[in-house]
Design an enzyme around this catalytic site. Sequence first.
Site, PDB file in Angstrom:
ATOM      1  N   LYS A  36       0.747  -1.508  -0.388  1.00 14.52           N
ATOM      2  CA  LYS A  36      -0.162  -0.043  -0.065  1.00 14.52           C
ATOM      3  C   LYS A  36       0.947   1.291   0.227  1.00 14.52           C
ATOM      4  O   LYS A  36       1.971   0.968   0.305  1.00 14.52           O
ATOM      5  CB  LYS A  36      -0.479   0.204   0.964  1.00 14.52           C
ATOM      6  CG  LYS A  36      -1.882   0.565   1.078  1.00 14.52           C
ATOM      7  CD  LYS A  36      -3.198  -0.020   0.399  1.00 14.52           C
ATOM      8  CE  LYS A  36      -4.729   0.803   0.089  1.00 14.52           C
ATOM      9  NZ  LYS A  36      -5.175   0.416  -0.802  1.00 14.52           N
ATOM     10  N   GLY A 138     -20.758   7.432   5.597  1.00 14.95           N
ATOM     11  CA  GLY A 138     -20.570   8.049   4.205  1.00 14.95           C
ATOM     12  C   GLY A 138     -21.164   7.257   3.232  1.00 14.95           C
ATOM     13  O   GLY A 138     -21.052   6.209   2.749  1.00 14.95           O
ATOM     14  N   VAL A 139     -21.169   8.630   1.952  1.00  8.68           N
ATOM     15  CA  VAL A 139     -21.574   8.186   0.821  1.00  8.68           C
ATOM     16  C   VAL A 139     -20.963   8.694  -0.566  1.00  8.68           C
ATOM     17  O   VAL A 139     -21.706   9.599  -1.173  1.00  8.68           O
ATOM     18  CB  VAL A 139     -23.156   7.965   0.789  1.00  8.68           C
ATOM     19  CG1 VAL A 139     -23.732   7.667   1.537  1.00  8.68           C
ATOM     20  CG2 VAL A 139     -23.279  10.529   1.179  1.00  8.68           C
ATOM     21  N   GLY A 140     -19.168   8.164  -0.674  1.00 12.88           N
ATOM     22  CA  GLY A 140     -19.010   8.292  -1.568  1.00 12.88           C
ATOM     23  C   GLY A 140     -18.976   7.591  -2.513  1.00 12.88           C
ATOM     24  O   GLY A 140     -20.169   7.163  -2.439  1.00 12.88           O
ATOM     25  N   ASN A 141     -18.010   6.476  -3.801  1.00 12.13           N
ATOM     26  CA  ASN A 141     -19.251   5.976  -4.497  1.00 12.13           C
ATOM     27  C   ASN A 141     -18.908   4.750  -3.803  1.00 12.13           C
ATOM     28  O   ASN A 141     -19.599   3.943  -4.587  1.00 12.13           O
ATOM     29  CB  ASN A 141     -16.863   6.118  -5.698  1.00 12.13           C
ATOM     30  CG  ASN A 141     -17.011   7.047  -6.305  1.00 12.13           C
ATOM     31  OD1 ASN A 141     -17.896   7.943  -6.325  1.00 12.13           O
ATOM     32  ND2 ASN A 141     -15.797   7.257  -6.838  1.00 12.13           N
ATOM     33  N   VAL A 142     -17.970   4.620  -3.422  1.00 10.88           N
ATOM     34  CA  VAL A 142     -19.205   2.562  -2.382  1.00 10.88           C
ATOM     35  C   VAL A 142     -19.997   3.220  -1.676  1.00 10.88           C
ATOM     36  O   VAL A 142     -20.301   2.162  -1.503  1.00 10.88           O
ATOM     37  CB  VAL A 142     -17.322   2.359  -1.731  1.00 10.88           C
ATOM     38  CG1 VAL A 142     -18.112   0.920  -1.073  1.00 10.88           C
ATOM     39  CG2 VAL A 142     -16.318   1.704  -2.530  1.00 10.88           C
TER      40      VAL A 142
END
Length: 312
Positions: A36, A138-142
């Site tokens: 990473k 959290g409502v990002g892309n995922v």
Amino acid sequence: MYPYSTEAEALFDVLRLSKGMSYKNALAGIPLGGGKSVIIGDPRKEKSPALLRSFAEHVNRLGGTYHTAEDVGIGMADADIMASASPFVFGVSRKGGADASGDPSPFTARGTFQGLRAATRHRLGRDTLEGLRVAVQGVGNVGMALCGFLHDAGAKLMVADPSKDRLDLARERFGASIVPLDEIMAVEADILAPCALGAVINARSIPQIKAPVIAGAANNQLETRMDAQRLVERRITFAPDYVINAGGMHNASADIFDEHAPQHIAERIDGIYDLTLDILTEAEAASTSPVDIADRRARAIIANTSAIRSQA
């Protein structure tokens, strides 16, 4: 890419992330390690094509022992820029005209949804999510893609995110209720789904959590190993993040191995349900944390693989 306050903080995070990635790939049966990397900086202000290409050139110096992809602060367009300077970038929307795996977010969400279903079956004895209250942090892309799966399954959504635009979209698409960021961990819910940054489950937040099930896509949700035991003591079922968020790796690793077989990938992602349920069942029988079981299995797989390679 994240504006870490110090290099020590960045190093601490990247070591946790790489360990989680190692365990994720081992448990998913993906023949990769778990390297990473992080870039210190504010992606909204300091990211540039020149910076991304420079990073890609550093990846090239590792000669293929490390591959990189999009993650927090690095999107698909950024991955495409990196791919223009390095052959060791995966999960991109285009790659030299050949097939590419594309955005890993929907696949990560699909795997997380399967793990969430398994945790719900184990803890609540339900095969359906119809009417259950799910708090998504959290409502990002995922997170947004996960909301789509949950909405289609009949769940009632409560969401929190620093972006008003993302919140408005979740409300418009899924009828989600908006919850302040500082309240989402403690909201009355059946399932808590952390889908933002890590270390949100800790000694401070655990006493406030009301949901009997935690299953989300964020990496490194536990701040410390002790937090896994704290959840056991509170009888909260925790689906280890590195077990259930492997869907994106199942799909994106096709770029590394040049094996784009959508049906096979879908079957492997959906297999996260059985893997999660098996780990939770074993943990309950042993009166221990699912993290202990998952870690033990991952370490055994890694040790066995290392032994085989040393004999080759």
